[in-house]
Design a protein around this motif. Structure first.
Motif, PDB file in Angstrom:
ATOM      1  N   UNK A  59       0.834  -1.201   0.000  1.00 26.68           N
ATOM      2  CA  UNK A  59       0.000   0.000   0.000  1.00 26.68           C
ATOM      3  C   UNK A  59       0.871   1.254   0.000  1.00 26.68           C
ATOM      4  N   UNK A  60       1.926   1.254   0.803  1.00 25.90           N
ATOM      5  CA  UNK A  60       2.848   2.396   0.823  1.00 25.90           C
ATOM      6  C   UNK A  60       3.490   2.572  -0.554  1.00 25.90           C
ATOM      7  N   UNK A  61       3.895   1.463  -1.164  1.00 23.88           N
ATOM      8  CA  UNK A  61       4.456   1.528  -2.513  1.00 23.88           C
ATOM      9  C   UNK A  61       3.466   2.076  -3.519  1.00 23.88           C
ATOM     10  N   UNK A  62       2.193   1.677  -3.400  1.00 25.05           N
ATOM     11  CA  UNK A  62       1.154   2.155  -4.319  1.00 25.05           C
ATOM     12  C   UNK A  62       0.931   3.650  -4.170  1.00 25.05           C
ATOM     13  N   UNK A  63       0.880   4.120  -2.930  1.00 24.27           N
ATOM     14  CA  UNK A  63       0.646   5.546  -2.719  1.00 24.27           C
ATOM     15  C   UNK A  63       1.875   6.380  -3.097  1.00 24.27           C
ATOM     16  N   UNK A  64       3.060   5.777  -3.006  1.00 21.94           N
ATOM     17  CA  UNK A  64       4.255   6.455  -3.499  1.00 21.94           C
ATOM     18  C   UNK A  64       4.200   6.610  -5.014  1.00 21.94           C
ATOM     19  N   UNK A  65       3.759   5.542  -5.694  1.00 22.13           N
ATOM     20  CA  UNK A  65       3.583   5.606  -7.141  1.00 22.13           C
ATOM     21  C   UNK A  65       2.503   6.627  -7.509  1.00 22.13           C
ATOM     22  N   UNK A  66       1.458   6.699  -6.711  1.00 21.06           N
ATOM     23  CA  UNK A  66       0.402   7.686  -6.932  1.00 21.06           C
ATOM     24  C   UNK A  66       0.978   9.097  -6.868  1.00 21.06           C
ATOM     25  N   UNK A  67       1.837   9.360  -5.887  1.00 23.31           N
ATOM     26  CA  UNK A  67       2.431  10.689  -5.748  1.00 23.31           C
ATOM     27  C   UNK A  67       3.270  11.060  -6.964  1.00 23.31           C
ATOM     28  N   UNK A  68       3.929  10.077  -7.549  1.00 18.72           N
ATOM     29  CA  UNK A  68       4.786  10.342  -8.716  1.00 18.72           C
ATOM     30  C   UNK A  68       3.987  10.508 -10.002  1.00 18.72           C
ATOM     31  N   UNK A  69       2.826   9.912 -10.052  1.00 16.50           N
ATOM     32  CA  UNK A  69       1.990   9.985 -11.256  1.00 16.50           C
ATOM     33  C   UNK A  69       0.601  10.498 -10.870  1.00 16.50           C
TER      34      UNK A  69
END
Length: 259
Positions: free
Chosen positions: A43-53
């Motif tokens: 989930x943390x990885x997903x939200x990090x990806x969300x922040x980048x895109x």
């Protein structure tokens, strides 16, 4: 693991017995359990990806909201028509999967490691449900938001699922009702109350019931229809358990129905 869980009576082989644990012990086990830690990390990885895109606040909220809306219906369909279906144990190559993801849980509902689904099954399922929805709304960022939301919901769902099998009476009335409905699913009639945190979909499709007086006790509530006759015809699950299917969990009283 913390000394909170060092009591040998809590352990059943490699697992913990939720029927013997208190709320503090559950929190300790839950927050250190590898499957939950994996969900949190993803989930943390997903939200990090969300922040980048980042697709914008509108698409992000829409993707997350769509997952929140769809998730109960998706879980209901999986639970009712796949996990409680009989086609998986009738095929040799899927019998072991069915045993792991649901039969074992109904045979002994209080075992912690059986209650948590295998990440090899749950993570692809979450991805299949959520990522297409998010991608249609917000491309890569929307997919990340949707997948992260699905993982977060799963963590919440798993915790409340533990509460429903825990040796603990919740103080909040709505949690008490939630627990009572799920206990009925496990100890009275499995053909109903398929929801975990919400029974809205059960109400829509007519599978909701409030107490043991609403319907007779099911003879297959613990074996999901995989009785000795079925085991003789389709032996692959019984071969893996090493014993005939039980008609009730080990140590459970004959009538352990919720009010």
């Amino acid at each position: 693991m913390s000394g909170t869980l060092r009591n040998a009576n809590l352990r059943t082989g490699r697992s913990f017995d939720l029927g013997k644990m208190n709320l503090q012990q559950l929190w300790t086990a839950y927050l250190t359990y590898p499957t939950i830690l994996l969900y949190i990390a993803l989930a943390i990885g997903s939200f990090t990806l969300l922040a980048r895109h980042f697709p914008g606040i509108g698409p992000t909220l829409l993707a997350a909201g769509a997952v929140v809306a769809v998730y109960p219906l998706a879980w209901y369909a999986i639970h009712r028509f796949i996990l409680h279906g009989r086609f998986l144990y009738r095929m040799k190559w899927t019998a072991g999967l069915w045993k792991r993801i649901h039969f074992d849980h109904h045979q002994d509902p209080h075992l912690l490691d059986v209650l948590f689904g295998s990440p090899l099954n749950t993570i692809p399922t979450i991805a299949i449900i959520t990522i297409p929805i998010g991608y249609l709304i917000g491309h890569l960022g929307g997919a990340a938001a949707a997948f992260g939301t699905g993982l977060a919901i799963t963590c919440i769902y798993e915790f409340f699922h533990c509460i429903q099998h825990l040796n603990y009476k919740p103080r909040m009335r709505w949690i008490q009702k939630m627990k009572q409905r799920h206990v009925l699913h496990h100890f009275h009639d499995e053909d109903g109350n398929y929801g975990i945190t919400s029974f809205v979909v059960d109400r829509i499709f007519g599978s909701y019931y409030v107490d043991a007086r609403a319907r007779p006790r099911s003879p297959s509530v613990f074996n999901l229809g995989y009785d000795l006759a079925e085991a003789n015809r389709y032996p692959w699950v019984m071969e893996r358990t090493g014993m005939p299917p039980r008609d009730r969990p080990a140590g459970a009283p004959p009538h352990r129905d919720a009010a």
